[in-house]
Design a protein around this motif. Structure first.
Motif, PDB file in Angstrom:
ATOM      1  N   HIS A   1      -4.938  -2.869  10.830  1.00 24.44           N
ATOM      2  CA  HIS A   1      -5.356  -1.776  11.703  1.00 24.44           C
ATOM      3  C   HIS A   1      -4.159  -1.255  12.494  1.00 24.44           C
ATOM      4  CE1 HIS A   1      -7.833   0.696  14.288  1.00 24.44           C
ATOM      5  NE2 HIS A   1      -7.273   0.137  15.349  1.00 24.44           N
ATOM      6  N   GLY A   2      -3.901   0.032  12.357  1.00 21.54           N
ATOM      7  CA  GLY A   2      -2.815   0.661  13.093  1.00 21.54           C
ATOM      8  C   GLY A   2      -1.438   0.444  12.501  1.00 21.54           C
ATOM      9  N   VAL A   3      -1.351  -0.216  11.347  1.00 20.12           N
ATOM     10  CA  VAL A   3      -0.060  -0.494  10.725  1.00 20.12           C
ATOM     11  C   VAL A   3       0.284   0.639   9.761  1.00 20.12           C
ATOM     12  CG1 VAL A   3       1.244  -2.072   9.252  1.00 20.12           C
ATOM     13  CG2 VAL A   3      -0.376  -2.980  10.940  1.00 20.12           C
ATOM     14  N   ASP A   4       1.498   1.148   9.866  1.00 19.64           N
ATOM     15  CA  ASP A   4       1.959   2.200   8.968  1.00 19.64           C
ATOM     16  C   ASP A   4       2.164   1.597   7.578  1.00 19.64           C
ATOM     17  OD1 ASP A   4       3.091   4.312   7.666  1.00 19.64           O
ATOM     18  OD2 ASP A   4       4.809   4.533   9.012  1.00 19.64           O
ATOM     19  N   THR A   5       1.451   2.118   6.576  1.00 13.92           N
ATOM     20  CA  THR A   5       1.510   1.543   5.237  1.00 13.92           C
ATOM     21  C   THR A   5       2.602   2.156   4.362  1.00 13.92           C
ATOM     22  OG1 THR A   5      -0.174   3.093   4.433  1.00 13.92           O
ATOM     23  CG2 THR A   5      -0.934   0.956   5.269  1.00 13.92           C
ATOM     24  N   ALA A   6       3.328   3.121   4.877  1.00  8.95           N
ATOM     25  CA  ALA A   6       4.437   3.689   4.110  1.00  8.95           C
ATOM     26  C   ALA A   6       5.537   2.646   3.971  1.00  8.95           C
ATOM     27  CB  ALA A   6       4.978   4.936   4.791  1.00  8.95           C
ATOM     28  N   VAL A   7       6.140   2.567   2.788  1.00  7.34           N
ATOM     29  CA  VAL A   7       7.245   1.629   2.589  1.00  7.34           C
ATOM     30  C   VAL A   7       8.440   2.113   3.399  1.00  7.34           C
ATOM     31  CG1 VAL A   7       8.826   0.595   0.925  1.00  7.34           C
ATOM     32  CG2 VAL A   7       6.432   1.006   0.292  1.00  7.34           C
ATOM     33  N   PRO A   8       8.954   1.295   4.322  1.00  3.06           N
ATOM     34  CA  PRO A   8      10.065   1.751   5.178  1.00  3.06           C
ATOM     35  C   PRO A   8      11.311   2.081   4.372  1.00  3.06           C
ATOM     36  CG  PRO A   8       9.053  -0.243   6.054  1.00  3.06           C
ATOM     37  CD  PRO A   8       8.495  -0.047   4.674  1.00  3.06           C
ATOM     38  N   GLU A   9      12.113   2.969   4.894  1.00  2.68           N
ATOM     39  CA  GLU A   9      13.383   3.303   4.259  1.00  2.68           C
ATOM     40  C   GLU A   9      14.278   2.064   4.232  1.00  2.68           C
ATOM     41  OE1 GLU A   9      15.342   6.608   5.967  1.00  2.68           O
ATOM     42  OE2 GLU A   9      13.639   7.984   5.773  1.00  2.68           O
ATOM     43  N   GLY A  10      15.021   1.945   3.163  1.00  5.47           N
ATOM     44  CA  GLY A  10      15.922   0.812   3.041  1.00  5.47           C
ATOM     45  C   GLY A  10      15.327  -0.386   2.338  1.00  5.47           C
ATOM     46  N   ILE A  11      14.014  -0.356   2.063  1.00  8.39           N
ATOM     47  CA  ILE A  11      13.350  -1.440   1.348  1.00  8.39           C
ATOM     48  C   ILE A  11      13.155  -1.033  -0.102  1.00  8.39           C
ATOM     49  CG2 ILE A  11      11.197  -2.731   1.099  1.00  8.39           C
ATOM     50  CD1 ILE A  11      10.889  -2.803   4.044  1.00  8.39           C
ATOM     51  N   ASP A  12      13.537  -1.899  -1.008  1.00  3.65           N
ATOM     52  CA  ASP A  12      13.320  -1.652  -2.434  1.00  3.65           C
ATOM     53  C   ASP A  12      11.839  -1.859  -2.730  1.00  3.65           C
ATOM     54  OD1 ASP A  12      12.994  -2.331  -5.311  1.00  3.65           O
ATOM     55  OD2 ASP A  12      15.164  -2.084  -5.362  1.00  3.65           O
ATOM     56  N   ALA A  13      11.150  -0.787  -3.074  1.00  6.76           N
ATOM     57  CA  ALA A  13       9.699  -0.856  -3.277  1.00  6.76           C
ATOM     58  C   ALA A  13       9.338  -1.789  -4.423  1.00  6.76           C
ATOM     59  CB  ALA A  13       9.143   0.543  -3.535  1.00  6.76           C
ATOM     60  N   GLY A  14      10.144  -1.794  -5.470  1.00  3.14           N
ATOM     61  CA  GLY A  14       9.867  -2.675  -6.594  1.00  3.14           C
ATOM     62  C   GLY A  14       9.980  -4.136  -6.223  1.00  3.14           C
ATOM     63  N   GLU A  15      11.001  -4.468  -5.457  1.00  4.87           N
ATOM     64  CA  GLU A  15      11.173  -5.854  -5.020  1.00  4.87           C
ATOM     65  C   GLU A  15      10.050  -6.269  -4.069  1.00  4.87           C
ATOM     66  OE1 GLU A  15      15.031  -6.337  -3.342  1.00  4.87           O
ATOM     67  OE2 GLU A  15      16.092  -6.045  -5.254  1.00  4.87           O
ATOM     68  N   LEU A  16       9.641  -5.355  -3.197  1.00  7.82           N
ATOM     69  CA  LEU A  16       8.533  -5.655  -2.293  1.00  7.82           C
ATOM     70  C   LEU A  16       7.266  -5.912  -3.076  1.00  7.82           C
ATOM     71  CD1 LEU A  16       7.146  -5.804   0.477  1.00  7.82           C
ATOM     72  CD2 LEU A  16       6.971  -3.292   0.427  1.00  7.82           C
ATOM     73  N   ALA A  17       6.972  -5.075  -4.054  1.00  7.52           N
ATOM     74  CA  ALA A  17       5.767  -5.254  -4.862  1.00  7.52           C
ATOM     75  C   ALA A  17       5.806  -6.577  -5.616  1.00  7.52           C
ATOM     76  CB  ALA A  17       5.617  -4.094  -5.842  1.00  7.52           C
ATOM     77  N   ALA A  18       6.956  -6.913  -6.184  1.00  8.48           N
ATOM     78  CA  ALA A  18       7.079  -8.165  -6.934  1.00  8.48           C
ATOM     79  C   ALA A  18       6.865  -9.368  -6.026  1.00  8.48           C
ATOM     80  CB  ALA A  18       8.452  -8.238  -7.600  1.00  8.48           C
ATOM     81  N   ALA A  19       7.409  -9.311  -4.800  1.00 13.03           N
ATOM     82  CA  ALA A  19       7.228 -10.413  -3.862  1.00 13.03           C
ATOM     83  C   ALA A  19       5.756 -10.572  -3.484  1.00 13.03           C
ATOM     84  CB  ALA A  19       8.072 -10.182  -2.608  1.00 13.03           C
ATOM     85  N   CYS A  20       5.075  -9.449  -3.271  1.00 14.09           N
ATOM     86  CA  CYS A  20       3.654  -9.510  -2.911  1.00 14.09           C
ATOM     87  C   CYS A  20       2.813 -10.069  -4.062  1.00 14.09           C
ATOM     88  CB  CYS A  20       3.156  -8.113  -2.526  1.00 14.09           C
ATOM     89  SG  CYS A  20       3.765  -7.516  -0.941  1.00 14.09           S
ATOM     90  N   VAL A  21       3.125  -9.656  -5.285  1.00  8.48           N
ATOM     91  CA  VAL A  21       2.378 -10.153  -6.443  1.00  8.48           C
ATOM     92  C   VAL A  21       2.560 -11.662  -6.588  1.00  8.48           C
ATOM     93  CG1 VAL A  21       2.288 -10.142  -8.961  1.00  8.48           C
ATOM     94  CG2 VAL A  21       2.300  -7.986  -7.711  1.00  8.48           C
ATOM     95  N   ALA A  22       3.778 -12.145  -6.431  1.00 10.75           N
ATOM     96  CA  ALA A  22       4.030 -13.580  -6.579  1.00 10.75           C
ATOM     97  C   ALA A  22       3.247 -14.383  -5.542  1.00 10.75           C
ATOM     98  CB  ALA A  22       5.530 -13.854  -6.452  1.00 10.75           C
ATOM     99  N   LEU A  23       3.288 -13.945  -4.302  1.00  9.12           N
ATOM    100  CA  LEU A  23       2.548 -14.645  -3.248  1.00  9.12           C
ATOM    101  C   LEU A  23       1.041 -14.552  -3.463  1.00  9.12           C
ATOM    102  CD1 LEU A  23       4.655 -13.539  -0.160  1.00  9.12           C
ATOM    103  CD2 LEU A  23       4.466 -15.868  -1.058  1.00  9.12           C
ATOM    104  N   ALA A  24       0.594 -13.409  -3.966  1.00  7.40           N
ATOM    105  CA  ALA A  24      -0.827 -13.244  -4.252  1.00  7.40           C
ATOM    106  C   ALA A  24      -1.255 -14.141  -5.404  1.00  7.40           C
ATOM    107  CB  ALA A  24      -1.135 -11.784  -4.568  1.00  7.40           C
ATOM    108  N   ASP A  25      -0.423 -14.238  -6.424  1.00  2.00           N
ATOM    109  CA  ASP A  25      -0.750 -15.101  -7.559  1.00  2.00           C
ATOM    110  C   ASP A  25      -0.868 -16.563  -7.120  1.00  2.00           C
ATOM    111  OD1 ASP A  25      -0.742 -12.916  -9.237  1.00  2.00           O
ATOM    112  OD2 ASP A  25       1.194 -13.357 -10.154  1.00  2.00           O
ATOM    113  N   ASP A  26       0.054 -17.007  -6.264  1.00  2.00           N
ATOM    114  CA  ASP A  26      -0.047 -18.371  -5.723  1.00  2.00           C
ATOM    115  C   ASP A  26      -1.409 -18.594  -5.081  1.00  2.00           C
ATOM    116  OD1 ASP A  26       2.626 -18.942  -6.387  1.00  2.00           O
ATOM    117  OD2 ASP A  26       3.363 -18.330  -4.417  1.00  2.00           O
TER     118      ASP A  26
END
Length: 277
Positions: free
Chosen positions: A33-58
C-alpha cells in the motif's frame, strides 16, 4: 529437557512489540500500500525479476512440502502450525511472482510462474525440494531454510527496489516465527528421548550436504551458522561440516524429486488452463 527458551532469544530485537507470528498475526494490511511499483532508475529489471522468481520458487516449493504434513503431523496443533507456515511462504511467493511479472515487462501473473513452467525452469534451492522424510527431517530443513531466508530478507529490507523491500519487511515478521518454531522443536527433539535425538542427528546429516548451496545463492553464512550453532548446542547435537554438492538449483540443476512434486502441484491448472481460480 534443557531448552531454556534458547529459541526465544532468536526473536529479540523487534522493538515495535509486535507478535512475530503467522501472517494472520501481523495484520491484514497490504504490504505494498502506497509503494511506487515502477522499477527505479539504475536497477536492471531483468536481474530484479530473476531474483524475485528465485525467492518465490524457494517459497512455493517449501510450501508444497509443508502441505504434505496435513493429516500426517504428530499432533493436530503441529499440523495447523506447519500449514500456516506454508501459507506464509505461499503468500511471499505470490507477491514475488507478481513483482517479477511487473519488472520483466511481461505482465505475467503468479499462476504463469507457478503452474506453467517445467522443472528445469525453476530456480529454487535443492534443499526445498527434497522429500519430506520424518518430522525430524522437516524440522531441521525448516530451521535451516528459515534461518537463511530470514537473514536474506533482513538485507533485502534496504533493497533499492521499494517493492522488494516492502515484501521483505513483511516476510521478516513471518520468517522470525518460522525460525523460532523450528528452533523450539529442534531443541525439544535433540534433547528429548534417545530415539528423537537419533532422528535429529540423522536429519542433520541428510540436510547439511545442501547447506553450502544456500551460501552460494546468498552470502549470509555468518548469520546462519551462528543460529545453527546456538540451536544445536542447546539441543546437544553436533553440527556437521558441509561441502557444496555439485550443481545448483539457481542454475536449474535439480534433484529427481522436483519434477514429481511439480506434476502434482500443477496438474489441475494444466488440465484446465483457461479456468479462473
Amino acid at each position: 529437557m534443557s531448552d531454556d527458551h534458547v529459541y526465544l532469544s532468536l526473536a529479540e530485537g523487534y522493538e515495535d512489540g509486535s507478535d512475530a507470528r503467522w501472517a494472520f498475526g501481523t495484520g491484514f494490511e497490504d504490504p505494498l500500500h502506497g509503494v511506487d511499483t515502477a522499477v527505479p532508475e539504475g536497477i536492471d529489471a531483468g536481474e530484479l525479476a530473476a531474483a524475485c522468481v528465485a525467492l518465490a520458487d524457494d517459497a512455493l516449493i517449501s510450501a508444497q512440502r509443508l502441505a504434505e504434513w496435513c493429516t500426517r503431523a504428530p499432533e493436530l496443533e503441529e499440523e495447523v502450525a506447519l500449514a500456516n507456515i506454508g501459507l506464509d511462504l505461499l503468500g511471499q511467493a505470490r507477491l514475488l511472482y507478481a513483482r517479477a511479472g511487473q519488472a520483466d515487462g511481461t505482465a505475467r501473473g503468479e499462476d504463469a510462474y507457478a503452474y506453467f513452467r517445467d522443472a528445469d525452469e525453476f530456480r529454487n534451492v535443492r534443499l526445498a525440494e527434497l522429500p519430506g522424510g520424518d518430522f525430524a527431517f522437516s524440522i531441521v530443513r525448516l530451521l535451516v531454510l528459515s534461518s537463511w531466508r530470514l537473514a536474506h530478507f533482513e538485507r533485502l529490507t534496504t533493497s533499492p527496489d521499494p517493492v522488494l523491500a516492502a515484501i521483505a519487511a513483511k516476510g521478516v515478521k513471518e520468517l522470525t516465527y518460522h525460525r523460532q518454531y523450528a528452533a523450539e522443536w529442534a531443541v525439544r527433539l535433540g534433547d528429548g528421548t534417545a530415539e528423537s535425538h537419533r532422528r535429529m542427528r540423522t536429519a542433520l546429516g541428510q540436510v547439511t550436504p545442501y547447506i553450502g548451496e544456500l551460501f552460494t545463492a546468498c552470502d549470509v553464512r555468518d548469520e546462519v551458522v551462528a543460529v545453527l550453532s546456538q540451536v544445536t548446542e542447546a539441543a546437544g547435537l553436533p553440527l556437521p561440516g558441509w561441502r557444496p554438492l555439485p550443481g545448483a538449483g539457481r542454475d536449474g540443476d535439480h534433484t529427481e524429486h522436483l519434477a514429481p512434486l511439480l506434476a502434482e502441484l500443477q496438474s489441475v491448472a494444466r488440465a484446465h488452463p483457461e479456468a479462473a481460480w
